[in-house]
Design an enzyme around this catalytic site. Structure first.
Site, mmCIF file in Angstrom:
data_model
loop_
_atom_site.group_PDB
_atom_site.id
_atom_site.type_symbol
_atom_site.label_atom_id
_atom_site.label_comp_id
_atom_site.label_asym_id
_atom_site.label_seq_id
_atom_site.Cartn_x
_atom_site.Cartn_y
_atom_site.Cartn_z
ATOM 1 N NE ARG A 10 7.456 1.177 5.326
ATOM 2 C CZ ARG A 10 6.384 0.433 5.057
ATOM 3 N NH1 ARG A 10 6.496 -0.871 4.925
ATOM 4 N NH2 ARG A 10 5.200 0.995 4.920
ATOM 5 N NE ARG B 235 -1.724 -2.275 2.902
ATOM 6 C CZ ARG B 235 -1.704 -3.574 2.565
ATOM 7 N NH1 ARG B 235 -2.597 -4.050 1.744
ATOM 8 N NH2 ARG B 235 -0.798 -4.384 3.071
ATOM 9 C CB THR B 236 3.553 2.501 2.223
ATOM 10 O OG1 THR B 236 2.804 2.237 3.402
ATOM 11 C CG2 THR B 236 4.302 3.815 2.397
ATOM 12 C CG HIS C 9 3.839 4.585 8.329
ATOM 13 N ND1 HIS C 9 3.867 5.492 7.297
ATOM 14 C CD2 HIS C 9 3.577 3.375 7.760
ATOM 15 C CE1 HIS C 9 3.649 4.868 6.166
ATOM 16 N NE2 HIS C 9 3.480 3.575 6.406
ATOM 17 C CE LYS D 129 27.043 -4.343 -5.834
ATOM 18 N NZ LYS D 129 27.290 -3.491 -7.020
#
Length: 280
Positions: A99, A48-49, A127, A78
């Site tokens: 995120r 969704r986000t 959030h 890496k």
């Protein structure tokens, strides 16, 4: 405001302006962001986000570059640091939606970024854009925010969405918050101290049924398997709160059920067709 990192940044005037713009933009497209590039940098899984940010950027005429599993499929595999990744992405994009699995990652990114960083969830931290959406949903569904009684239910210890929403609710009048969770998964003291400072009434309890008939909003969250150290510990709490039709029938006629999603088993599918269901 250059970066969007936490809910505490938003004042009521700003929130009302955002909501007004959202009303005007619904079901519309324009080219206000033509020529701009958004980098969606996601170190944790998301549906969704990520899609909501990317579709918004496209509807406003902008473009998107994206990685949906940066932990594995970017130079971090890496050994590159978050800070170095952000410095490089600054050369490619006009805004970064981040995120991350670590609390505070968005703040770290903002310290080295010349372009805006938008926190799309950082570990068990916050959030903020989800909280704005939740607040907007409450206003759209109930036609008010002041004076509501809301239960925040589930894994409140690890739940970043409830943290951000609680901070926003602290800006409104006559709010009553019920924190419903097992004792081991209670909300953090930082949130309770914030609510006390802003004179917001709240209580902590384990039994949802004792308050179900008083609620305007039931905000259900899942028990987050990924936040527990072992599956054994997770299973102790899995399914501890389940919303079924019987519970829904005990709620006020004009009340709503919300969930930031994804759900597992905490809202039964029999509830989906209820007029109170606002999570889809």
């Amino acid at each position: 405001m250059n970066h969007v990192i936490e809910s505490q940044q938003f004042g009521l005037k700003f929130i009302n302006k955002i909501f007004s713009i959202a009303d005007k933009l619904e079901k519309k497209t324009d080219n206000s962001l033509k020529g701009k590039i958004m980098a969606s940098l996601f170190y944790e899984p998301s549906t969704r986000t990520r899609f909501s940010f990317e579709s918004a950027m496209l509807r406003l005429g902008g473009n998107v570059i994206t990685t949906e599993n940066a932990k594995e499929f970017s130079s971090v595999a890496k050994g590159e640091t978050l800070e170095d990744s952000i410095r490089v992405i600054n050369n490619y994009a006009d805004v970064v939606v981040l995120r991350h699995y670590e609390q505070g990652a968005s703040h770290r990114a903002s310290l080295v970024s010349k372009i805006p960083i938008i926190n799309a969830g950082d570990g068990i931290g916050q959030h903020p854009t989800q909280a704005l959406l939740d607040l907007y949903t409450i206003k759209r569904e109930l036609k008010k925010i002041n004076g509501i009684h809301i239960a925040l239910v589930g894994d409140l210890k690890h739940g970043r969405t409830i943290r951000s929403l609680a901070y926003l609710l602290g800006k409104y009048k006559d709010i009553k918050i019920y924190f419903v969770s097992p004792k081991q998964l209670r909300v953090g003291n930082d949130i309770k101290e914030y609510l006390k400072k802003h004179k917001v009434s709240y209580s902590e309890l384990e039994n949802l049924e004792t308050v179900i008939s008083h609620l305007d909003v039931l905000y259900q969250t899942r028990i987050q398997k990924e936040r527990f150290k072992s599956s054994k510990e997770y299973k102790k709490f899995k399914g501890c709160y389940q919303i079924n039709s019987n519970l829904v029938n005990q709620m006020k006629t004009k009340s709503i059920i919300m969930h930031p999603l994804p759900r597992v088993d905490e809202i039964l599918t029999e509830v989906d067709n209820s007029p109170k269901a606002a999570y889809f």
